[in-house]
Design a protein around this motif. Structure first.
Motif, PDB file in Angstrom:
ATOM      1  N   LEU A  87      -2.977   2.398  21.756  1.00  0.00           N
ATOM      2  CA  LEU A  87      -3.698   1.583  20.763  1.00  0.00           C
ATOM      3  C   LEU A  87      -4.179   0.259  21.265  1.00  0.00           C
ATOM      4  N   ASP A  88      -4.129   0.230  22.457  1.00  0.00           N
ATOM      5  CA  ASP A  88      -4.735  -1.041  23.099  1.00  0.00           C
ATOM      6  C   ASP A  88      -6.349  -1.115  22.992  1.00  0.00           C
ATOM      7  N   ALA A 143      -8.412  -2.058  13.537  1.00  0.00           N
ATOM      8  CA  ALA A 143      -8.364  -1.544  12.404  1.00  0.00           C
ATOM      9  C   ALA A 143      -8.621  -2.501  11.337  1.00  0.00           C
ATOM     10  N   GLY A 144      -9.366  -2.116  10.332  1.00  0.00           N
ATOM     11  CA  GLY A 144      -9.876  -2.742   9.008  1.00  0.00           C
ATOM     12  C   GLY A 144      -8.974  -2.704   7.717  1.00  0.00           C
ATOM     13  N   SER A 145      -9.362  -3.423   6.848  1.00  0.00           N
ATOM     14  CA  SER A 145      -8.596  -3.291   5.683  1.00  0.00           C
ATOM     15  C   SER A 145      -9.193  -2.426   4.632  1.00  0.00           C
ATOM     16  N   GLY A 146      -8.661  -2.332   3.394  1.00  0.00           N
ATOM     17  CA  GLY A 146      -8.854  -1.379   2.400  1.00  0.00           C
ATOM     18  C   GLY A 146     -10.277  -1.380   1.920  1.00  0.00           C
ATOM     19  N   ASP A 178       0.803  -1.259  -0.154  1.00  0.00           N
ATOM     20  CA  ASP A 178      -0.099   0.170  -0.050  1.00  0.00           C
ATOM     21  C   ASP A 178       0.730   1.334  -0.065  1.00  0.00           C
ATOM     22  N   ASN A 179       0.401   2.429  -0.388  1.00  0.00           N
ATOM     23  CA  ASN A 179       1.084   3.560  -0.451  1.00  0.00           C
ATOM     24  C   ASN A 179       1.405   4.322   0.782  1.00  0.00           C
ATOM     25  N   MET A 225      -7.653   1.402   7.125  1.00  0.00           N
ATOM     26  CA  MET A 225      -7.081   1.776   8.331  1.00  0.00           C
ATOM     27  C   MET A 225      -5.699   1.047   9.103  1.00  0.00           C
ATOM     28  N   ALA A 226      -5.976  -0.146   8.721  1.00  0.00           N
ATOM     29  CA  ALA A 226      -4.576  -1.014   9.217  1.00  0.00           C
ATOM     30  C   ALA A 226      -3.364  -0.514   8.569  1.00  0.00           C
ATOM     31  N   SER A 227      -3.162  -0.325   7.554  1.00  0.00           N
ATOM     32  CA  SER A 227      -2.376   0.116   6.892  1.00  0.00           C
ATOM     33  C   SER A 227      -1.819   1.366   7.005  1.00  0.00           C
ATOM     34  N   LYS A 228      -2.715   2.230   7.365  1.00  0.00           N
ATOM     35  CA  LYS A 228      -2.544   3.605   7.938  1.00  0.00           C
ATOM     36  C   LYS A 228      -1.753   3.774   9.333  1.00  0.00           C
ATOM     37  N   LEU A 229      -2.372   2.708  10.093  1.00  0.00           N
ATOM     38  CA  LEU A 229      -1.936   2.649  11.380  1.00  0.00           C
ATOM     39  C   LEU A 229      -0.489   1.957  11.256  1.00  0.00           C
ATOM     40  N   SER A 230      -0.194   1.170  10.741  1.00  0.00           N
ATOM     41  CA  SER A 230       1.147   0.456  10.446  1.00  0.00           C
ATOM     42  C   SER A 230       1.953   1.671   9.890  1.00  0.00           C
ATOM     43  N   ALA A 231       1.731   2.301   8.969  1.00  0.00           N
ATOM     44  CA  ALA A 231       2.638   3.163   8.579  1.00  0.00           C
ATOM     45  C   ALA A 231       2.959   4.301   9.426  1.00  0.00           C
TER      46      ALA A 231
END
Length: 370
Positions: free
Chosen positions: A207-208, A212-215, A158-159, A223-229
């Motif tokens: 963050l407990d 976060a969901g996927s695209g 993901d970007n 949200m999962a990728s945004k949170l990870s980034a």
């Protein structure tokens, strides 16, 4: 001053900033690129540049921009069709950014990257030099993943992750992630009315309980990728703001929108960041308990005496994973020997080795814990 206020001030005053824009903020399945929304984003970015900041744009939307021209009604699932849509969409996307910034007599330079470009140290440095030179010449660098050649095995995924890597690559002072969500919630507010908005994240403990969901239909993130980034960038020393693209003007002007992620106090060096987050691992070194305590607990160099086994066909200069006696990865580092050479050194103390083999297997400067 609270950590959240301090982080917002750091983002508002950042001299160098990376702005990532999600697919849903630029495109629709039915209509392709939305030039009105793109112009509004360019306006907000230009205002920030006029205020004295360098801005690098990481723009999603290539696949989404190629759907309508090719008569596709939904994001394709197979790689070949995705790459075909990207080849059409990249041209449209670059032209749209060039036209929009052209209203301000700004030149746009397109930079297409793959995960392999970040993993290879030489490509990594070349990308850095290109982006630095574009900024020095007053151009706007628009970065995207090179979807037309990236394969499933060689993708950023993901970007959002690409933006975090670019933020560290160019030495940015802040990262702003813009999409169709106005910040981080404890759950999906579109599905869970009880989901709570989280205005700031100062530590992992904040963050407990967050789900976060996927695209969505157009993007690969979510949200999962945004949170990870955001966590990746903050861990590397770059403060992050997650906000809605509709709030771009306020987000880039220091407004009280979105969710901030506080950066770690000490920024990782470029080399240590590359080892930890960007480079691919080519093999594994299995360590005994004493070696784990030395390299993880005391940040010492890794010596051959503490290595119990070697996996993989790596060469000297490759990045390898360091595993504890249970097999868990505890670190990554640049290995000084190839796998065959190292296999004959296992468990031997440095004094028993030939003089040319007495340097550390992984020097402390080239080692990071995970």
């Amino acid at each position: 001053m609270s950590a959240g206020v301090d982080t917002r001030h750091a983002i508002a005053s950042a001299r160098s900033i990376v702005v990532k824009i999600g697919s849903s903020a630029l495109t629709s399945v039915a209509g392709g690129l939305d030039t009105g929304r793109l112009d509004a984003l360019a306006d907000a970015i230009e205002t920030r540049m006029q205020a004295g900041s360098d801005v690098v744009v990481v723009s999603s939307g290539a696949v989404g921009a190629g759907l309508a021209p090719l008569g596709l009604r939904r994001r394709p699932q197979d790689l070949a069709t995705k790459q075909a849509a990207a080849s059409v969409g990249q041209l449209a996307l670059a032209h749209a950014w060039g036209t929009s910034f052209g209203r301000y007599q700004r030149t746009v330079g397109q930079v297409l990257l793959t995960a392999e470009d970040m993993a290879r140290r030489s490509n990594h440095r070349n990308a850095q030099r290109t982006l630095d030179r574009l900024r020095a010449l007053g151009a706007v660098a628009v970065v995207n993943e090179n979807d037309t050649v990236a394969t499933a095995e060689l993708r950023f995924g993901d970007n959002d992750r690409l933006a975090a890597l670019v933020a560290h690559l160019v030495g940015a002072d802040a990262l702003v992630l813009l999409s169709d969500v106005d910040g981080l919630y404890s759950g999906d507010p579109r599905k869970d009315p009880a989901a709570q908005f989280i205005p700031q994240v100062d530590s992992p403990e904040d963050l407990d309980g967050v789900i976060a969901g996927s695209g969505g239909a157009l993007g690969t993130g979510g949200m999962a990728s945004k949170l990870s980034a955001a966590r990746l960038a903050a861990d590397a020393g770059v403060p992050v703001l997650l906000a809605a693209a509709a709030d771009a003007a306020s987000a880039l002007a220091g407004g009280a929108v979105g969710t901030t992620f506080t950066a770690r106090p000490n920024r990782l060096s470029a080399r240590r960041f590359w080892v930890r987050h960007a480079a691919d691992t080519r093999g594994d070194l299995h360590l005994d308990a004493g070696a784990v305590r030395a390299v993880v607990g005391r940040r010492h160099s890794l010596l051959s005496a503490g290595i119990t086994a070697v996996d993989g066909g790596f060469d000297a200069g490759d990045v390898v994973a360091l595993r504890d006696p249970s097999g868990a990865v505890v670190g990554r580092g640049v290995v000084a020997y190839d796998a065959i050479e190292l296999g004959a050194m296992l468990g031997q103390s440095t004094g028993n080795l030939a003089p040319e083999l007495q340097r550390p297997v992984v020097h402390a400067d080239d080692l990071v814990s995970v």
